[in-house]
Design a protein around this motif. Structure first.
Motif, PDB file in Angstrom:
ATOM      1  N   ILE A 133       0.865  17.072  18.084  1.00 27.14           N
ATOM      2  CA  ILE A 133      -0.460  17.717  18.100  1.00 27.14           C
ATOM      3  C   ILE A 133      -1.450  16.913  18.951  1.00 27.14           C
ATOM      4  O   ILE A 133      -2.656  16.937  18.689  1.00 27.14           O
ATOM      5  N   ARG A 134      -0.970  16.216  19.957  1.00 27.85           N
ATOM      6  CA  ARG A 134      -1.847  15.366  20.758  1.00 27.85           C
ATOM      7  C   ARG A 134      -2.813  16.155  21.625  1.00 27.85           C
ATOM      8  O   ARG A 134      -3.775  15.598  22.134  1.00 27.85           O
ATOM      9  N   THR A 135      -2.562  17.426  21.788  1.00 22.44           N
ATOM     10  CA  THR A 135      -3.484  18.252  22.580  1.00 22.44           C
ATOM     11  C   THR A 135      -4.595  18.851  21.719  1.00 22.44           C
ATOM     12  O   THR A 135      -5.524  19.440  22.255  1.00 22.44           O
ATOM     13  N   HIS A 136      -4.509  18.716  20.404  1.00 22.99           N
ATOM     14  CA  HIS A 136      -5.516  19.268  19.485  1.00 22.99           C
ATOM     15  C   HIS A 136      -6.277  18.103  18.837  1.00 22.99           C
ATOM     16  O   HIS A 136      -5.779  17.469  17.894  1.00 22.99           O
ATOM     17  N   ILE A 137      -7.442  17.818  19.354  1.00 27.09           N
ATOM     18  CA  ILE A 137      -8.192  16.637  18.925  1.00 27.09           C
ATOM     19  C   ILE A 137      -8.546  16.682  17.445  1.00 27.09           C
ATOM     20  O   ILE A 137      -8.416  15.681  16.728  1.00 27.09           O
ATOM     21  N   LEU A 138      -9.007  17.851  16.949  1.00 27.77           N
ATOM     22  CA  LEU A 138      -9.415  17.944  15.549  1.00 27.77           C
ATOM     23  C   LEU A 138      -8.241  17.681  14.620  1.00 27.77           C
ATOM     24  O   LEU A 138      -8.358  16.910  13.660  1.00 27.77           O
ATOM     25  N   TRP A 139      -7.097  18.334  14.864  1.00 29.98           N
ATOM     26  CA  TRP A 139      -5.925  18.127  14.025  1.00 29.98           C
ATOM     27  C   TRP A 139      -5.411  16.691  14.150  1.00 29.98           C
ATOM     28  O   TRP A 139      -4.935  16.103  13.170  1.00 29.98           O
ATOM     29  N   PHE A 193      -7.291  14.098  14.755  1.00 28.85           N
ATOM     30  CA  PHE A 193      -8.245  13.299  13.979  1.00 28.85           C
ATOM     31  C   PHE A 193      -7.899  13.336  12.494  1.00 28.85           C
ATOM     32  O   PHE A 193      -7.808  12.297  11.830  1.00 28.85           O
ATOM     33  N   LEU A 194      -7.693  14.539  11.957  1.00 23.82           N
ATOM     34  CA  LEU A 194      -7.414  14.699  10.529  1.00 23.82           C
ATOM     35  C   LEU A 194      -6.077  14.085  10.133  1.00 23.82           C
ATOM     36  O   LEU A 194      -5.962  13.403   9.110  1.00 23.82           O
ATOM     37  N   ALA A 195      -5.050  14.318  10.955  1.00 21.31           N
ATOM     38  CA  ALA A 195      -3.725  13.780  10.646  1.00 21.31           C
ATOM     39  C   ALA A 195      -3.728  12.261  10.651  1.00 21.31           C
ATOM     40  O   ALA A 195      -3.167  11.609   9.756  1.00 21.31           O
ATOM     41  N   GLY A 196      -4.364  11.672  11.668  1.00 20.25           N
ATOM     42  CA  GLY A 196      -4.435  10.219  11.745  1.00 20.25           C
ATOM     43  C   GLY A 196      -5.252   9.628  10.613  1.00 20.25           C
ATOM     44  O   GLY A 196      -4.882   8.596  10.035  1.00 20.25           O
ATOM     45  N   MET A 197      -6.352  10.281  10.279  1.00 20.51           N
ATOM     46  CA  MET A 197      -7.210   9.808   9.194  1.00 20.51           C
ATOM     47  C   MET A 197      -6.449   9.796   7.872  1.00 20.51           C
ATOM     48  O   MET A 197      -6.472   8.804   7.127  1.00 20.51           O
ATOM     49  N   ILE A 198      -5.764  10.898   7.564  1.00 17.85           N
ATOM     50  CA  ILE A 198      -5.036  11.005   6.292  1.00 17.85           C
ATOM     51  C   ILE A 198      -3.854  10.034   6.263  1.00 17.85           C
ATOM     52  O   ILE A 198      -3.647   9.320   5.280  1.00 17.85           O
ATOM     53  N   TRP A 236     -10.495   5.382  10.932  1.00 22.25           N
ATOM     54  CA  TRP A 236      -9.084   5.599  11.252  1.00 22.25           C
ATOM     55  C   TRP A 236      -8.911   6.880  12.067  1.00 22.25           C
ATOM     56  O   TRP A 236      -8.107   6.925  13.007  1.00 22.25           O
ATOM     57  N   GLY A 237      -9.647   7.931  11.692  1.00 18.16           N
ATOM     58  CA  GLY A 237      -9.557   9.188  12.439  1.00 18.16           C
ATOM     59  C   GLY A 237     -10.021   9.035  13.874  1.00 18.16           C
ATOM     60  O   GLY A 237      -9.344   9.485  14.815  1.00 18.16           O
ATOM     61  N   PHE A 238     -11.177   8.406  14.062  1.00 16.59           N
ATOM     62  CA  PHE A 238     -11.696   8.174  15.420  1.00 16.59           C
ATOM     63  C   PHE A 238     -10.742   7.283  16.217  1.00 16.59           C
ATOM     64  O   PHE A 238     -10.520   7.500  17.410  1.00 16.59           O
TER      65      PHE A 238
END
Length: 341
Positions: free
Chosen positions: A62-68, A70-75, A118-120
């Motif tokens: 999902i590297r092309t979808h910044i929002l997803w 962000f959320l995946a990395g944060m969680i 973490w998300g950023f």
């Protein structure tokens, strides 16, 4: 992009080092002195390396979808931080990072602001940081990657073993400090009780003129010693270890005064005080042993983790940390004085 196991390990070590650079720089600027940050002695912070690997793994598709992303990395990184933090606290009885002063935190191990960071960082990692790192690692020959991973793994595992040993030593030392204070409190209570009995015994003896001439000198001495020991007991309430020598001497003086009276009624008191004296000597030896253990472990971990706390050993952890920091400061000043000479 699919990476080999060796490449994943190399990414882990690289980001362990990057994390150490970031964290040490940030803490050093705040403390206005260099701080070798982290659990390990070497310039590696495993939580950053693990976090980076988790972020890269959960966002590979999902590297092309910044929002997803962000959320995946944060969680993913937050779950990792939670598991590692709780595990370390359960094993070592110490929190090596503490977010208790942050809003929306859970047990001081994770917090909202940290999770957002973490998300950023996940977005920053995928968009900018990892691309040159990826090119560098993928451009290395397989033999070089393997050799680098083997050498770094040996260093990492060796450092981890030593650091875990030190952390377990700190845990055992804190536990011993709690037991020491408990046992010392029991001895303190018994000694206070016996000193009270002795005072009453001597007052009764002074009422008998037949024994007054024989006991006056020893009695006055014992009363003075009882007062002195009582004062010392009050001093010992919070800082038992610092005054053990003084208390042992006071009890021994009381014993000497008692043995000079040659009175049958004091034989039981002599026996009890002798037992208390031996327990105090045992506590003194244990306290000295703990100090030697602290010197042997060279607890630099307190300097590397200035925000570390302990829920179970809060008071004891604070005392040990302050003792160590004072020792390091004293040694630093001594080096400065020698340098000026």
């Amino acid at each position: 992009m699919n990476y080999t196991f060796q490449q994943w390990l190399l990414f882990f070590y690289i980001y362990c080092f990057f994390g150490w650079c970031f964290e040490s720089t940030y803490v050093s600027l705040r403390k206005r002195r260099f701080v070798n940050r982290g659990f390990l002695h070497s310039p590696m912070l495993p939580i950053y390396g693990s976090g980076a690997v988790v972020m890269l793994f959960v966002t590979m598709r999902i590297r092309t979808h910044i929002l997803w992303m962000f959320l995946a990395g944060m969680i993913g990184a937050t779950v990792l931080e939670l598991v590692v933090g709780l595990a370390m606290e359960a094993i070592f009885k110490v929190k090596y990072w503490d977010y208790s002063n942050q809003k929306f935190n859970y047990r001081g191990v994770i917090c909202l602001s940290s999770s957002l960071c973490w998300g950023f960082f996940t977005v920053l990692l995928n968009q900018y940081i990892h691309k040159p790192v990826e090119r560098f690692v993928l451009g290395l020959p397989w033999a070089v990657v393997l050799a680098a991973v083997i050498v770094l793994s040996i260093l990492f595992i060796s450092d981890t073993v030593v650091s875990v040993k030190v952390a377990l030593g700190i845990r055992d030392m804190l536990d011993a400090k709690v037991r020491f204070k408990k046992e010392f409190g029991e001895v303190q209570e018994q000694l206070s009780e016996r000193l009270g009995h002795l005072r009453e015994s001597w007052l009764d003896s002074f009422g008998d003129k037949r024994v007054e001439s024989r006991k006056t000198v020893a009695g006055e001495r014992l009363n003075m010693l009882a007062d002195a020991a009582g004062e010392r007991l009050n001093m010992l309430a919070d800082t038992a270890g610092e005054y053990l020598n003084t208390l042992v001497e006071a009890v021994n003086e009381c014993l000497k005064a008692l043995t000079k009276t040659e009175d049958e009624r004091e034989k039981e008191e002599i026996r009890v005080l002798s037992g208390l004296s031996e327990r105090l000597k045992s506590l003194k030896r244990e306290n000295e042993s703990q100090k030697e253990r602290m010197a042997y472990l060279k607890l630099k971990m307190f300097r590397r983790n200035p925000t570390a706390t302990s829920g179970k050993f809060k008071e004891e952890f604070f005392q040990v940390r302050e003792e160590q920091l004072k020792w390091y400061e004293k040694r630093r000043q001594e080096k400065r004085r020698k340098g000026k000479k």
